[in-house]
Scaffold this motif. Structure first.
Motif, short mmCIF file in Angstrom:
data_model
loop_
_atom_site.label_atom_id
_atom_site.label_comp_id
_atom_site.label_asym_id
_atom_site.label_seq_id
_atom_site.Cartn_x
_atom_site.Cartn_y
_atom_site.Cartn_z
N THR A 1 4.83 -20.70 -23.50
CA THR A 1 4.62 -21.98 -22.80
C THR A 1 3.86 -21.62 -21.52
OG1 THR A 1 6.60 -21.83 -21.42
CG2 THR A 1 6.89 -22.83 -23.60
N ASP A 2 3.57 -22.60 -20.67
CA ASP A 2 2.86 -22.31 -19.42
C ASP A 2 3.66 -21.39 -18.50
OD1 ASP A 2 0.67 -23.73 -20.10
OD2 ASP A 2 1.16 -25.51 -18.90
N ASN A 3 4.98 -21.34 -18.68
CA ASN A 3 5.78 -20.52 -17.77
C ASN A 3 6.71 -19.53 -18.48
OD1 ASN A 3 7.55 -22.47 -18.71
ND2 ASN A 3 8.65 -22.67 -16.76
N ILE A 4 6.49 -19.28 -19.77
CA ILE A 4 7.26 -18.25 -20.48
C ILE A 4 6.30 -17.39 -21.30
CG2 ILE A 4 9.12 -17.71 -22.09
CD1 ILE A 4 10.32 -20.44 -21.55
N ALA A 5 6.43 -16.06 -21.14
CA ALA A 5 5.63 -15.15 -21.95
C ALA A 5 6.54 -14.09 -22.58
CB ALA A 5 4.56 -14.47 -21.12
#
Ligand SMILES: [Mn+2]
Length: 312
Positions: free
Chosen positions: A273-277
């Motif tokens: 997501t935009d804030n989970i890698a």
């Protein structure tokens, strides 16, 4: 430090790790890889499966001890501690993690490679106790498998530190500490509906699957699955109950970037997501050894993944 490089599960693939560190600009000096401006953050699971577990542990510990790296514990480090720690008299067990065919298979490469270095393995187990379960930094968060605010808050309130200790390891699985350790290092596992079992690609029968902890509107089981093995079709389309929907843990889209390993991702690295890698791209199975090179961004960018093809 002007930046951080988040590096996924190594599992003894030391040659791939060295190639990745060199690609990231780290150089070996005074016995440890270092970078003038950057620090490496290892996501855990250094041990088990691969060909150079001992070398990997030495390399990463040297980096941590010289301040060039940090590392969080993975489920394989936790299992290693528990497999090697004798249980207390009267517990009905010989070791904290019972020595079954399956648990012995999981740790077999680690034991074999340390066969002539038993004291060293004991030292590494003691070193694991010095590593945190999670890292909370003003710019990012790091955990091996799953960030859960509630469990982490309870853990910190009780222990005032992000580290495990041997006393926690002896507690029952129902204890607050063990529940937190399991969830953070193994992720949110969901039971298959109706007590069903499935056979995974590693040949084991499982009654649960690895679930997402960030999906905000799941409807069926298939919306929550996050593992290479797909669910059997009839389970994929099985609707979630309201309770199951509420229980799926959430990491909100506005929160600071979170890095995880653990999930055996495949294909070209990109943020979940935009804030989970996730930076685990199955190096041990011929995938990639992956890093996310972070600057000041709050929205994660596909262009910041750096990797090498696995070569071990
Ligand atoms: Mn793992």
């Amino acid at each position: 430090m002007s930046g951080f490089d988040f590096i996924g599960d190594v599992h003894g693939c030391c040659d791939s790790l060295i190639a990745l560190l060199e690609k990231l600009g780290y150089q070996k000096q005074n016995g440890a890889y270092q970078h003038a401006e950057r620090q490496a953050i290892f996501l855990g699971d250094l041990v088990d499966r691969g060909p150079k577990i001992r070398e990997t542990l030495h390399l990463v510990r040297a980096m941590v001890e010289q301040g060039n790296a940090q590392m969080v514990l993975g489920n394989h480090e936790i299992s290693c501690i528990r497999y090697l720690t004798p249980a207390r008299p009267g517990s009905g067990r010989e070791f904290l993690r019972e020595h079954t065919e399956r648990t012995t298979f999981m740790i077999s490469e680690t034991l074999r490679q340390f066969e002539q270095h038993q004291a060293e393995l004991d030292e590494f187990v003691q070193w694991f106790y010095q590593l945190p379960l999670f890292i909370e930094h003003e710019q990012f968060r790091v955990v091996h498998a799953c960030w859960d605010h509630e469990h982490i808050q309870r853990f910190i309130e009780r222990y005032q530190k992000p580290h495990i200790d041997e006393e926690m390891m002896h507690q029952p699985l129902s204890s607050m500490a063990r529940q937190a350790i399991e969830l953070l290092t193994r992720g949110a596992n969901m039971s298959l509906p109706g007590g069903e079992a499935m056979t995974t690609s590693d040949g084991f029968s499982r009654r649960s699957f690895r679930a997402k902890f960030w999906h905000d509107s799941p409807e069926v089981y298939g919306d929550l699955v996050f593992q290479p093995d797909p669910l059997p079709k009839h389970i994929h389309h099985h609707p979630l109950t309201d309770e199951e929907r509420q229980q799926s843990i959430r990491y909100a889209a506005h929160e600071r970037p979170l890095f995880v390993g653990h999930y055996w991702c495949q294909g070209e690295p990109k943020p979940i997501t935009d804030n989970i890698a996730c930076v685990d791209y199955s190096a041990i199975n011929g995938g990639k050894m992956v890093a996310y090179r972070m600057g000041q961004e709050s929205c994660l960018d596909k262009a910041n993944f750096i990797w090498v093809d696995a070569r071990d």
